[in-house]
Design a protein around this motif. Structure first.
Motif, PDB file in Angstrom:
ATOM      1  N   GLY A 191      11.029 -13.342  42.825  1.00  0.00           N
ATOM      2  CA  GLY A 191      12.155 -13.931  42.093  1.00  0.00           C
ATOM      3  C   GLY A 191      13.272 -14.366  43.019  1.00  0.00           C
ATOM      4  N   ALA A 192      13.559 -13.537  44.043  1.00  0.00           N
ATOM      5  CA  ALA A 192      14.607 -13.892  45.002  1.00  0.00           C
ATOM      6  C   ALA A 192      14.239 -15.147  45.768  1.00  0.00           C
ATOM      7  N   GLN A 193      12.959 -15.292  46.118  1.00  0.00           N
ATOM      8  CA  GLN A 193      12.526 -16.477  46.849  1.00  0.00           C
ATOM      9  C   GLN A 193      12.588 -17.714  45.963  1.00  0.00           C
ATOM     10  N   ALA A 194      12.253 -17.561  44.691  1.00  0.00           N
ATOM     11  CA  ALA A 194      12.378 -18.686  43.769  1.00  0.00           C
ATOM     12  C   ALA A 194      13.831 -19.112  43.648  1.00  0.00           C
ATOM     13  N   LYS A 195      14.731 -18.148  43.600  1.00  0.00           N
ATOM     14  CA  LYS A 195      16.160 -18.460  43.523  1.00  0.00           C
ATOM     15  C   LYS A 195      16.619 -19.173  44.785  1.00  0.00           C
ATOM     16  N   ALA A 196      16.138 -18.717  45.936  1.00  0.00           N
ATOM     17  CA  ALA A 196      16.510 -19.367  47.199  1.00  0.00           C
ATOM     18  C   ALA A 196      16.048 -20.816  47.231  1.00  0.00           C
ATOM     19  N   LEU A 197      14.858 -21.077  46.713  1.00  0.00           N
ATOM     20  CA  LEU A 197      14.360 -22.447  46.677  1.00  0.00           C
ATOM     21  C   LEU A 197      15.181 -23.299  45.714  1.00  0.00           C
ATOM     22  N   ASP A 198      15.623 -22.705  44.605  1.00  0.00           N
ATOM     23  CA  ASP A 198      16.479 -23.440  43.668  1.00  0.00           C
ATOM     24  C   ASP A 198      17.791 -23.838  44.343  1.00  0.00           C
ATOM     25  N   VAL A 199      18.365 -22.898  45.100  1.00  0.00           N
ATOM     26  CA  VAL A 199      19.616 -23.190  45.815  1.00  0.00           C
ATOM     27  C   VAL A 199      19.395 -24.301  46.829  1.00  0.00           C
ATOM     28  N   GLN A 200      18.277 -24.237  47.556  1.00  0.00           N
ATOM     29  CA  GLN A 200      17.986 -25.253  48.557  1.00  0.00           C
ATOM     30  C   GLN A 200      17.782 -26.619  47.913  1.00  0.00           C
ATOM     31  N   LYS A 201      17.088 -26.642  46.773  1.00  0.00           N
ATOM     32  CA  LYS A 201      16.872 -27.910  46.092  1.00  0.00           C
ATOM     33  C   LYS A 201      18.188 -28.492  45.597  1.00  0.00           C
ATOM     34  N   SER A 202      19.060 -27.645  45.094  1.00  0.00           N
ATOM     35  CA  SER A 202      20.378 -28.112  44.648  1.00  0.00           C
ATOM     36  C   SER A 202      21.150 -28.720  45.804  1.00  0.00           C
ATOM     37  N   PHE A 203      21.078 -28.056  46.965  1.00  0.00           N
ATOM     38  CA  PHE A 203      21.754 -28.597  48.142  1.00  0.00           C
ATOM     39  C   PHE A 203      21.170 -29.941  48.550  1.00  0.00           C
ATOM     40  N   LEU A 204      19.829 -30.041  48.535  1.00  0.00           N
ATOM     41  CA  LEU A 204      19.192 -31.300  48.922  1.00  0.00           C
ATOM     42  C   LEU A 204      19.590 -32.423  47.973  1.00  0.00           C
ATOM     43  N   GLY A 205      19.756 -32.092  46.678  1.00  0.00           N
ATOM     44  CA  GLY A 205      20.205 -33.102  45.726  1.00  0.00           C
ATOM     45  C   GLY A 205      21.595 -33.610  46.062  1.00  0.00           C
ATOM     46  N   LYS A 206      22.501 -32.676  46.386  1.00  0.00           N
ATOM     47  CA  LYS A 206      23.860 -33.076  46.760  1.00  0.00           C
ATOM     48  C   LYS A 206      23.862 -33.858  48.068  1.00  0.00           C
ATOM     49  N   LEU A 207      23.015 -33.418  49.011  1.00  0.00           N
ATOM     50  CA  LEU A 207      22.928 -34.118  50.291  1.00  0.00           C
ATOM     51  C   LEU A 207      22.412 -35.533  50.093  1.00  0.00           C
ATOM     52  N   THR A 208      21.399 -35.688  49.252  1.00  0.00           N
ATOM     53  CA  THR A 208      20.853 -37.019  48.970  1.00  0.00           C
ATOM     54  C   THR A 208      21.907 -37.918  48.344  1.00  0.00           C
ATOM     55  N   ASP A 209      22.665 -37.376  47.397  1.00  0.00           N
ATOM     56  CA  ASP A 209      23.728 -38.161  46.765  1.00  0.00           C
ATOM     57  C   ASP A 209      24.770 -38.606  47.786  1.00  0.00           C
ATOM     58  N   SER A 210      25.122 -37.703  48.691  1.00  0.00           N
ATOM     59  CA  SER A 210      26.123 -38.034  49.715  1.00  0.00           C
ATOM     60  C   SER A 210      25.616 -39.122  50.656  1.00  0.00           C
ATOM     61  N   ILE A 211      24.347 -39.011  51.052  1.00  0.00           N
ATOM     62  CA  ILE A 211      23.775 -40.018  51.955  1.00  0.00           C
ATOM     63  C   ILE A 211      23.701 -41.367  51.258  1.00  0.00           C
ATOM     64  N   GLU A 212      23.274 -41.365  49.991  1.00  0.00           N
ATOM     65  CA  GLU A 212      23.200 -42.632  49.254  1.00  0.00           C
ATOM     66  C   GLU A 212      24.582 -43.255  49.084  1.00  0.00           C
ATOM     67  N   ALA A 213      25.583 -42.405  48.866  1.00  0.00           N
ATOM     68  CA  ALA A 213      26.948 -42.936  48.787  1.00  0.00           C
ATOM     69  C   ALA A 213      27.367 -43.539  50.123  1.00  0.00           C
ATOM     70  N   GLY A 214      26.972 -42.887  51.220  1.00  0.00           N
ATOM     71  CA  GLY A 214      27.286 -43.419  52.544  1.00  0.00           C
ATOM     72  C   GLY A 214      26.596 -44.748  52.801  1.00  0.00           C
ATOM     73  N   ILE A 215      25.344 -44.866  52.361  1.00  0.00           N
ATOM     74  CA  ILE A 215      24.641 -46.142  52.503  1.00  0.00           C
ATOM     75  C   ILE A 215      25.356 -47.226  51.711  1.00  0.00           C
ATOM     76  N   GLY A 216      25.798 -46.863  50.504  1.00  0.00           N
ATOM     77  CA  GLY A 216      26.524 -47.826  49.681  1.00  0.00           C
ATOM     78  C   GLY A 216      27.795 -48.303  50.356  1.00  0.00           C
ATOM     79  N   ASN A 217      28.496 -47.366  51.004  1.00  0.00           N
ATOM     80  CA  ASN A 217      29.723 -47.759  51.710  1.00  0.00           C
ATOM     81  C   ASN A 217      29.434 -48.772  52.815  1.00  0.00           C
TER      82      ASN A 217
END
Length: 415
Positions: free
Chosen positions: A347-373
């Motif tokens: 369960g702890a490992q599943a939670k860690a992967l959820d946190v990592q996926k959430s971070f990757l989503g935010k990172l992807t959004d930030s990079i796409e915003a940077g590309i747009g700029n």
């Protein structure tokens, strides 16, 4: 000079009209695509940066997909663990019931039959808990084995851990309250002695100097290292081994010089007779290169597997007697405890992967915003520019028409 062969005014008007037409074409392209940089021809440097970042967005998407698959593998394993836990609870109920002394042999045989039927389902559930060829609960993906289950958590390996310099500077000391000196007395600390840390980060190299005072305690010297480097290098002292260790998350070297310009002797102790000015210590990376993978803990929830949750729960357990039922009850309690620990790990490992996926989503959004700029066009601005260029084009065409009619005045000279 008036000439019918060369009409300079018309040439200038034509050049101006061509520039306007070219700019108008550029604006129309930006409006059509929504991009101010749609190809390398528009801006090669920006296009290259944007394409590199688009490639990274794609790789982050692939990593996120991998995390989703890994999460599904863990979820399937957790479901199997919960089902096995439910069976163990039912088996516990049968074992407790079989401890009663007033049961007939027929009743005990019936309990034993139910017990065996439930027990046989455990291995079936564990073996069926497979997703995309991976199973975390039947021993096929045990941690540390050749088939250990791992998942990418980032598209970049990076560097984890830190760089350490071990057992060199002031390598052997008397105690944590002693003044700075080596056990063999080889070190002489003078008023102008100093320790220099050179930190390399990309193309930038920075040097911090730590003044060494012969009256400093070891703790005072350790504190000086962190203060002088602004925390980029820290020092720790091990009073068991008598060694000072330097740590940094950046590549670094250490240089010692005393007032006479001497350096370090070959055995690692500071010495004022060596004469090796400015010698640097070797840097040892620990724990080594970083990893962009997470190895998910695999278990074996099958019956009687040595070293695993149900190791003590074997097919030899028999509840056909009261004493056997008591033994089975204790084995089930142990199995439940170990199973719950393993489930908590999953369960702890599943939670860690959820946190990592959430971070990757935010990172992807930030990079796409940077590309747009970098490449997106300001359509409001381009719309205003389009109107201006259309008017300018019409005026340019009118000016060219006027310039083209200018040579006709030559005819009046011959009437």
């Amino acid at each position: 000079m008036t000439s019918v062969n060369t009409n300079y005014g018309a040439l200038v008007a034509l050049q101006s009209l061509n520039r306007t037409t070219s700019e108008l074409s550029e604006v129309q392209q930006r409006i059509n695509t929504g991009l101010k940089v749609s190809s390398a021809k528009d801006n090669g440097a920006v296009f290259a940066i944007a394409e590199g970042q688009r490639a990274r967005v794609a790789s982050l998407g692939a990593v996120a997909d991998g995390i989703d698959r890994a999460t599904s593998v863990i979820d399937v394993g957790l479901s199997a663990g919960e089902a096995i836990g439910d069976i163990l609870k039912q088996l516990k109920d049968k074992a407790v019931a079989a401890q009663a002394n007033d049961l007939s042999q027929d009743q005990r045989d019936a309990l034993q039959a139910d017990f065996d039927a439930l027990r046989d389902q455990v291995d079936q559930i564990a073996n069926a808990a497979t997703f995309n060829g991976s199973n975390l609960v039947n021993g096929t993906n045990l941690t540390g084995g050749s088939s250990a289950f791992s998942v990418l958590t980032s598209d970049i390996g990076g560097t984890s851990g830190s760089y350490e310099l071990v057992n060199s500077a002031f390598a052997t000391l008397y105690s944590s309250t002693a003044t700075i000196e080596t056990a063999n007395g080889a070190l002489t600390v003078g008023a102008n002695d100093e320790l220099a840390f050179t930190i390399t980060n990309g193309n930038e190299t920075t040097t911090f100097t730590v003044d060494v005072d012969a009256t400093d305690t070891i703790q005072q010297f350790v504190d000086k290292v962190g203060t002088a480097s602004g925390g980029r290098v820290t020092a720790t002292y091990d009073d068991t081994t008598g060694a000072i260790t330097y740590h940094s998350s950046e590549d670094f070297t250490v240089t010692y010089e005393d007032g006479a310009g001497a350096g370090v002797d070959d055995d690692g102790f500071f010495d004022d007779t060596d004469g090796a000015t400015g010698k640097s210590f070797d840097v040892v990376a620990a724990p080594g290169a970083g990893s962009n993978e997470l190895t998910v803990s695999g278990f074996d929830f099958r019956l009687g597997t040595a070293g695993q949750a149900l190791a003590g729960f074997t097919s030899s357990l028999d509840i056909s007697t009261a004493s056997g039922a008591a033994t089975a009850s204790d084995a089930i309690d142990t199995a439940l405890t170990n199973l719950n620990k393993d489930m908590a790990t999953l369960g702890a490992q599943a939670k860690a992967l959820d946190v990592q996926k959430s971070f990757l989503g935010k990172l992807t959004d930030s990079i796409e915003a940077g590309i747009g700029n970098l490449v997106d066009a300001d359509l409001a601005k381009e719309s205003a520019r389009l109107q201006a260029l259309q008017v300018k084009q019409q005026l340019g065409a009118q000016a060219l028409s006027i310039a083209n009619s200018a040579p006709s005045i030559v005819l009046s000279f011959f009437r």
